[in-house]
Design a protein around this motif. Sequence first.
Motif, PDB file in Angstrom:
ATOM      1  N   ASP A  74      -6.070 -46.955 -23.609  1.00 17.55           N
ATOM      2  CA  ASP A  74      -5.715 -45.528 -23.537  1.00 17.55           C
ATOM      3  C   ASP A  74      -4.285 -45.362 -23.032  1.00 17.55           C
ATOM      4  N   LEU A  75      -3.962 -46.070 -21.987  1.00 16.98           N
ATOM      5  CA  LEU A  75      -2.614 -46.002 -21.424  1.00 16.98           C
ATOM      6  C   LEU A  75      -1.576 -46.421 -22.461  1.00 16.98           C
ATOM      7  N   ALA A  76      -1.840 -47.494 -23.174  1.00 15.05           N
ATOM      8  CA  ALA A  76      -0.891 -47.974 -24.181  1.00 15.05           C
ATOM      9  C   ALA A  76      -0.710 -46.950 -25.304  1.00 15.05           C
ATOM     10  N   VAL A  77      -1.785 -46.345 -25.740  1.00 15.10           N
ATOM     11  CA  VAL A  77      -1.725 -45.379 -26.839  1.00 15.10           C
ATOM     12  C   VAL A  77      -0.967 -44.122 -26.426  1.00 15.10           C
ATOM     13  N   TYR A  78      -1.231 -43.634 -25.221  1.00 18.29           N
ATOM     14  CA  TYR A  78      -0.679 -42.344 -24.810  1.00 18.29           C
ATOM     15  C   TYR A  78       0.630 -42.427 -24.020  1.00 18.29           C
ATOM     16  N   SER A  79       1.071 -43.625 -23.658  1.00 14.67           N
ATOM     17  CA  SER A  79       2.302 -43.728 -22.858  1.00 14.67           C
ATOM     18  C   SER A  79       3.513 -44.136 -23.684  1.00 14.67           C
ATOM     19  N   GLU A  80       3.432 -44.036 -24.977  1.00 14.18           N
ATOM     20  CA  GLU A  80       4.566 -44.438 -25.814  1.00 14.18           C
ATOM     21  C   GLU A  80       5.795 -43.567 -25.570  1.00 14.18           C
ATOM     22  N   ASN A  81       5.585 -42.287 -25.289  1.00 14.26           N
ATOM     23  CA  ASN A  81       6.710 -41.363 -25.129  1.00 14.26           C
ATOM     24  C   ASN A  81       6.914 -40.880 -23.693  1.00 14.26           C
ATOM     25  N   GLU A  82       5.867 -40.970 -22.874  1.00 13.72           N
ATOM     26  CA  GLU A  82       5.961 -40.490 -21.492  1.00 13.72           C
ATOM     27  C   GLU A  82       4.876 -41.145 -20.644  1.00 13.72           C
ATOM     28  N   PRO A  83       5.075 -41.157 -19.337  1.00 11.80           N
ATOM     29  CA  PRO A  83       4.051 -41.711 -18.448  1.00 11.80           C
ATOM     30  C   PRO A  83       2.743 -40.918 -18.567  1.00 11.80           C
TER      31      PRO A  83
ATOM     32  N   GLU B  34       3.093 -56.269 -27.479  1.00  8.38           N
ATOM     33  CA  GLU B  34       3.023 -57.517 -28.235  1.00  8.38           C
ATOM     34  C   GLU B  34       3.053 -58.746 -27.323  1.00  8.38           C
ATOM     35  N   GLU B  35       3.487 -58.563 -26.092  1.00 12.27           N
ATOM     36  CA  GLU B  35       3.589 -59.681 -25.146  1.00 12.27           C
ATOM     37  C   GLU B  35       2.374 -59.778 -24.218  1.00 12.27           C
ATOM     38  N   ILE B  36       1.370 -58.951 -24.470  1.00  6.92           N
ATOM     39  CA  ILE B  36       0.200 -58.907 -23.597  1.00  6.92           C
ATOM     40  C   ILE B  36      -1.018 -59.417 -24.358  1.00  6.92           C
ATOM     41  N   SER B  37      -1.785 -60.273 -23.706  1.00  4.00           N
ATOM     42  CA  SER B  37      -3.042 -60.736 -24.310  1.00  4.00           C
ATOM     43  C   SER B  37      -4.208 -60.076 -23.577  1.00  4.00           C
ATOM     44  N   VAL B  38      -5.316 -59.994 -24.268  1.00  6.05           N
ATOM     45  CA  VAL B  38      -6.522 -59.460 -23.637  1.00  6.05           C
ATOM     46  C   VAL B  38      -6.915 -60.341 -22.454  1.00  6.05           C
ATOM     47  N   GLY B  39      -6.653 -61.629 -22.560  1.00  8.85           N
ATOM     48  CA  GLY B  39      -6.954 -62.547 -21.453  1.00  8.85           C
ATOM     49  C   GLY B  39      -6.232 -62.177 -20.173  1.00  8.85           C
ATOM     50  N   GLU B  40      -4.959 -61.800 -20.291  1.00 14.38           N
ATOM     51  CA  GLU B  40      -4.192 -61.378 -19.104  1.00 14.38           C
ATOM     52  C   GLU B  40      -4.843 -60.174 -18.434  1.00 14.38           C
ATOM     53  N   ILE B  41      -5.229 -59.222 -19.243  1.00 11.86           N
ATOM     54  CA  ILE B  41      -5.817 -57.990 -18.721  1.00 11.86           C
ATOM     55  C   ILE B  41      -7.150 -58.292 -18.044  1.00 11.86           C
ATOM     56  N   LEU B  42      -8.005 -59.029 -18.725  1.00 11.34           N
ATOM     57  CA  LEU B  42      -9.323 -59.330 -18.160  1.00 11.34           C
ATOM     58  C   LEU B  42      -9.224 -60.164 -16.892  1.00 11.34           C
ATOM     59  N   ARG B  43      -8.307 -61.140 -16.857  1.00 14.91           N
ATOM     60  CA  ARG B  43      -8.155 -61.938 -15.632  1.00 14.91           C
ATOM     61  C   ARG B  43      -7.614 -61.090 -14.481  1.00 14.91           C
ATOM     62  N   ALA B  44      -6.738 -60.131 -14.789  1.00 13.99           N
ATOM     63  CA  ALA B  44      -6.223 -59.240 -13.741  1.00 13.99           C
ATOM     64  C   ALA B  44      -7.358 -58.396 -13.155  1.00 13.99           C
ATOM     65  N   LEU B  45      -8.283 -57.999 -13.993  1.00 15.71           N
ATOM     66  CA  LEU B  45      -9.381 -57.135 -13.557  1.00 15.71           C
ATOM     67  C   LEU B  45     -10.568 -57.904 -12.984  1.00 15.71           C
TER      68      LEU B  45
ATOM     69  N   ASN C 210      -4.302 -60.440 -29.313  1.00 17.16           N
ATOM     70  CA  ASN C 210      -3.065 -59.752 -28.952  1.00 17.16           C
ATOM     71  C   ASN C 210      -3.363 -58.282 -28.693  1.00 17.16           C
ATOM     72  N   PHE C 211      -2.873 -57.793 -27.590  1.00 15.78           N
ATOM     73  CA  PHE C 211      -3.149 -56.414 -27.204  1.00 15.78           C
ATOM     74  C   PHE C 211      -2.550 -55.413 -28.186  1.00 15.78           C
ATOM     75  N   GLY C 212      -1.421 -55.751 -28.776  1.00 16.08           N
ATOM     76  CA  GLY C 212      -0.798 -54.872 -29.756  1.00 16.08           C
ATOM     77  C   GLY C 212      -1.728 -54.580 -30.921  1.00 16.08           C
ATOM     78  N   GLU C 213      -2.505 -55.587 -31.326  1.00 13.10           N
ATOM     79  CA  GLU C 213      -3.468 -55.397 -32.413  1.00 13.10           C
ATOM     80  C   GLU C 213      -4.579 -54.426 -32.006  1.00 13.10           C
TER      81      GLU C 213
ATOM     82  N   LYS D 235      -3.144 -50.927 -32.149  1.00 13.05           N
ATOM     83  CA  LYS D 235      -3.023 -50.520 -33.554  1.00 13.05           C
ATOM     84  C   LYS D 235      -4.388 -50.102 -34.101  1.00 13.05           C
ATOM     85  N   GLU D 236      -5.407 -50.880 -33.823  1.00 16.55           N
ATOM     86  CA  GLU D 236      -6.759 -50.573 -34.272  1.00 16.55           C
ATOM     87  C   GLU D 236      -7.262 -49.270 -33.659  1.00 16.55           C
ATOM     88  N   SER D 237      -6.965 -49.049 -32.391  1.00 16.58           N
ATOM     89  CA  SER D 237      -7.366 -47.817 -31.718  1.00 16.58           C
ATOM     90  C   SER D 237      -6.736 -46.594 -32.377  1.00 16.58           C
ATOM     91  N   LYS D 238      -5.474 -46.707 -32.698  1.00 22.75           N
ATOM     92  CA  LYS D 238      -4.770 -45.586 -33.362  1.00 22.75           C
ATOM     93  C   LYS D 238      -5.377 -45.298 -34.730  1.00 22.75           C
TER      94      LYS D 238
END
Length: 142
Positions: free
Chosen positions: A16-25, A72-83, A128-131, A134-137
């Motif tokens: 959600d953050l990635a989709v909606y933060s393209e133009n503003e926080p 494009e530089e973020i993997s789902v693995g990074e996100i899941l390990r952070a959480l 890849n998180f970018g994918e 893209k799928e969400s959009k």
Amino acid sequence: MKLSKKGIYGLRAFVDLAVYSENEPVSLSSIASRQDISVNYLEQLIAKLKKADLVKSVRGVNGGYILAKPIEEISVGEILRALEGDLTPVDCPGIKSESQCESAKYCVSKTVWKKINDSINETVNQINFGELVKESKEMQKG
């Protein structure tokens, strides 16, 4: 392997953050509203993502949160390990190089656990998180 609500809700919030933060926080309240997650819980998730340098906060009247690096530089693995922390479903001391397991020399089960652990990590690192964004959009277009 079973993810906790942290991983499930955190990944949804991150998309959600990635989709909606393209133009503003994006504010936490707007993410919470769209994703049906409490703001209090979302604060805890965002704090973990911020600590992992995946999210940055922007102060001010139009402040909120943005991604800390390109999607494009973020993997789902990074996100899941952070959480979630370590994603290994089996905590077998025999698969660690500095093993203190007395049975490690003779245990073939450790081979199974290592393959499972490696497969999970490889899979989430390759998504890849970018994918996902893209799928969400595409899904939102209907």
